[in-house]
Write a protein that holds these residues in place. Sequence first.
Motif, mmCIF file in Angstrom:
data_model
loop_
_atom_site.group_PDB
_atom_site.id
_atom_site.type_symbol
_atom_site.label_atom_id
_atom_site.label_comp_id
_atom_site.label_asym_id
_atom_site.label_seq_id
_atom_site.Cartn_x
_atom_site.Cartn_y
_atom_site.Cartn_z
ATOM 1 N N ALA A 1 0.863 -1.194 0.000
ATOM 2 C CA ALA A 1 0.000 0.000 0.000
ATOM 3 C C ALA A 1 0.894 1.236 0.000
ATOM 4 N N GLY A 2 0.454 2.267 -0.667
ATOM 5 C CA GLY A 2 1.223 3.512 -0.674
ATOM 6 C C GLY A 2 0.974 4.292 0.607
ATOM 7 N N LEU A 3 1.968 4.377 1.450
ATOM 8 C CA LEU A 3 1.843 5.123 2.710
ATOM 9 C C LEU A 3 2.615 6.433 2.580
ATOM 10 N N PRO A 4 2.069 7.548 3.070
ATOM 11 C CA PRO A 4 2.793 8.811 2.976
ATOM 12 C C PRO A 4 4.032 8.811 3.868
ATOM 13 N N GLN A 5 5.066 9.488 3.405
ATOM 14 C CA GLN A 5 6.284 9.699 4.199
ATOM 15 C C GLN A 5 7.019 8.402 4.546
ATOM 16 N N ARG A 6 6.926 7.432 3.647
ATOM 17 C CA ARG A 6 7.607 6.159 3.898
ATOM 18 C C ARG A 6 8.303 5.655 2.627
ATOM 19 N N ALA A 7 8.844 6.570 1.796
ATOM 20 C CA ALA A 7 9.379 6.163 0.485
ATOM 21 C C ALA A 7 10.498 5.122 0.631
ATOM 22 N N LEU A 8 11.478 5.432 1.441
ATOM 23 C CA LEU A 8 12.629 4.537 1.586
ATOM 24 C C LEU A 8 12.221 3.234 2.274
ATOM 25 N N TYR A 9 11.496 3.341 3.350
ATOM 26 C CA TYR A 9 11.073 2.127 4.065
ATOM 27 C C TYR A 9 10.228 1.240 3.143
ATOM 28 N N SER A 10 9.310 1.858 2.396
ATOM 29 C CA SER A 10 8.443 1.083 1.502
ATOM 30 C C SER A 10 9.250 0.405 0.408
ATOM 31 N N ALA A 11 10.247 1.115 -0.130
ATOM 32 C CA ALA A 11 11.092 0.505 -1.165
ATOM 33 C C ALA A 11 11.802 -0.718 -0.603
ATOM 34 N N SER A 12 12.258 -0.604 0.650
ATOM 35 C CA SER A 12 12.966 -1.747 1.245
ATOM 36 C C SER A 12 12.020 -2.927 1.441
ATOM 37 N N LYS A 13 10.790 -2.658 1.867
ATOM 38 C CA LYS A 13 9.865 -3.766 2.129
ATOM 39 C C LYS A 13 9.262 -4.306 0.824
ATOM 40 N N GLY A 14 9.129 -3.440 -0.191
ATOM 41 C CA GLY A 14 8.743 -3.951 -1.514
ATOM 42 C C GLY A 14 9.780 -4.942 -2.017
ATOM 43 N N ALA A 15 11.046 -4.631 -1.761
ATOM 44 C CA ALA A 15 12.118 -5.552 -2.157
ATOM 45 C C ALA A 15 12.030 -6.860 -1.370
ATOM 46 N N VAL A 16 11.701 -6.770 -0.092
ATOM 47 C CA VAL A 16 11.569 -8.002 0.717
ATOM 48 C C VAL A 16 10.423 -8.861 0.186
ATOM 49 N N HIS A 17 9.342 -8.204 -0.221
ATOM 50 C CA HIS A 17 8.201 -8.949 -0.774
ATOM 51 C C HIS A 17 8.626 -9.696 -2.043
ATOM 52 N N SER A 18 9.256 -8.986 -2.973
ATOM 53 C CA SER A 18 9.689 -9.618 -4.229
ATOM 54 C C SER A 18 10.734 -10.699 -3.970
ATOM 55 N N LEU A 19 11.636 -10.418 -3.033
ATOM 56 C CA LEU A 19 12.677 -11.393 -2.694
ATOM 57 C C LEU A 19 12.046 -12.664 -2.125
ATOM 58 N N THR A 20 10.995 -12.504 -1.347
ATOM 59 C CA THR A 20 10.298 -13.672 -0.785
ATOM 60 C C THR A 20 9.785 -14.574 -1.915
ATOM 61 N N LEU A 21 9.178 -13.962 -2.928
ATOM 62 C CA LEU A 21 8.650 -14.749 -4.045
ATOM 63 C C LEU A 21 9.786 -15.431 -4.813
ATOM 64 N N ALA A 22 10.852 -14.681 -5.079
ATOM 65 C CA ALA A 22 11.973 -15.252 -5.833
ATOM 66 C C ALA A 22 12.633 -16.390 -5.057
ATOM 67 N N MET A 23 12.814 -16.191 -3.756
ATOM 68 C CA MET A 23 13.421 -17.243 -2.932
ATOM 69 C C MET A 23 12.515 -18.463 -2.869
ATOM 70 N N ALA A 24 11.211 -18.234 -2.804
ATOM 71 C CA ALA A 24 10.275 -19.369 -2.764
ATOM 72 C C ALA A 24 10.417 -20.208 -4.030
ATOM 73 N N ALA A 25 10.557 -19.525 -5.176
ATOM 74 C CA ALA A 25 10.718 -20.260 -6.443
ATOM 75 C C ALA A 25 12.061 -20.990 -6.493
ATOM 76 N N ASP A 26 13.101 -20.325 -6.052
ATOM 77 C CA ASP A 26 14.443 -20.926 -6.127
ATOM 78 C C ASP A 26 14.584 -22.162 -5.247
ATOM 79 N N HIS A 27 13.882 -22.174 -4.120
ATOM 80 C CA HIS A 27 14.185 -23.213 -3.126
ATOM 81 C C HIS A 27 13.060 -24.211 -2.886
ATOM 82 N N VAL A 28 11.964 -24.090 -3.643
ATOM 83 C CA VAL A 28 10.855 -25.038 -3.411
ATOM 84 C C VAL A 28 11.308 -26.476 -3.683
ATOM 85 N N ARG A 29 12.174 -26.647 -4.667
ATOM 86 C CA ARG A 29 12.607 -28.019 -4.974
ATOM 87 C C ARG A 29 13.716 -28.504 -4.045
#
Length: 252
Positions: A138-166
């Motif tokens: 969600a777009g929260l005001p005054q949280r640009a840097l923090y949101s970018a970091s957590k957006g990266a954690v979200h995407s990283l979670t998906l990528a890691m899930a794909a890499d390591h499911v097998r």
Amino acid sequence: MTAELIGLNAVVTGGASGIGQATARLLHERGARVAVLDLDPSGVELPLMPIRTDVRDDGAVRDAVESAASALGGIDILVNNAGIGAAGSVEDNPDEKWHEVLDVNVLGVVRVTRAALPHLRRSAHAAIVNTCSIAATAGLPQRALYSASKGAVHSLTLAMAADHVRDGIRVNCVNPGTVDTPWVGRLLDAADDPVAERAALNARQPHGRLVTAEEVAAAIAYLAGPAAGSVTGTALAVDGGMAGLRLRPVTA
Ligand code: NAD
């Protein structure tokens, strides 16, 4: 109390305070042996195992993960929870601050996971849970840097899930709303009007209050446990409905 984690070994980063502390305690209550990796683990109580480390330091992280694995007898569950905040729009923080927050919130997850993966691959029940945030979705005001970091954690979670499911390793994240932790306490203390600020944060969440650290811990414990054996690549919101609900304003 369920004892579904008996026989499993868990590492929780940032486990000395707030969400991580509640998580370490709950995993222990459910039967896991738990090591807490934190910048300041002085308040961590036995039988939780305190290990001082800074997730910004790759060598220190490798040493800490090896200490945890040898003391516990392996690693089955990794909770990547250590994180720091930052306020402001994209104009408000210098590059150094961006590097600092991304170093902890994103690269911290990378470093600890990289060190733990050889141990997780040897586990018959391997799970990683990342503490992400409503700020990822969600777009929260005054949280640009923090949101970018957590957006990266979200995407990283998906990528890691794909890499390591097998490899038999599940990877998920929790997306808390505003949680009543020491971190939020510090934010409130710094506000011009802490009472009004708390009321505004309560009102932002459709259920009308802050989330508790224990509620987030329960979601993490679920994702880490065998009951979630078919759950990977998901983000579980623990936000009182903040991400998904659209309520009409309360009228008098
Ligand atoms: P907190 O400040 O109470 O606890 C964070 C812990 O992380 C502390 O014990 C701290 O020592 C540790 N830590 C910080 N930097 C570290 C580093 N470099 N190396 C090792 N340990 C480090 O915070 P919290 O509110 O419990 O937040 C925990 C996680 O939850 C964070 O990832 C945060 O982004 C996320 N989160 C918090 C909220 C909230 O409203 N509190 C909401 C959504 C997500």
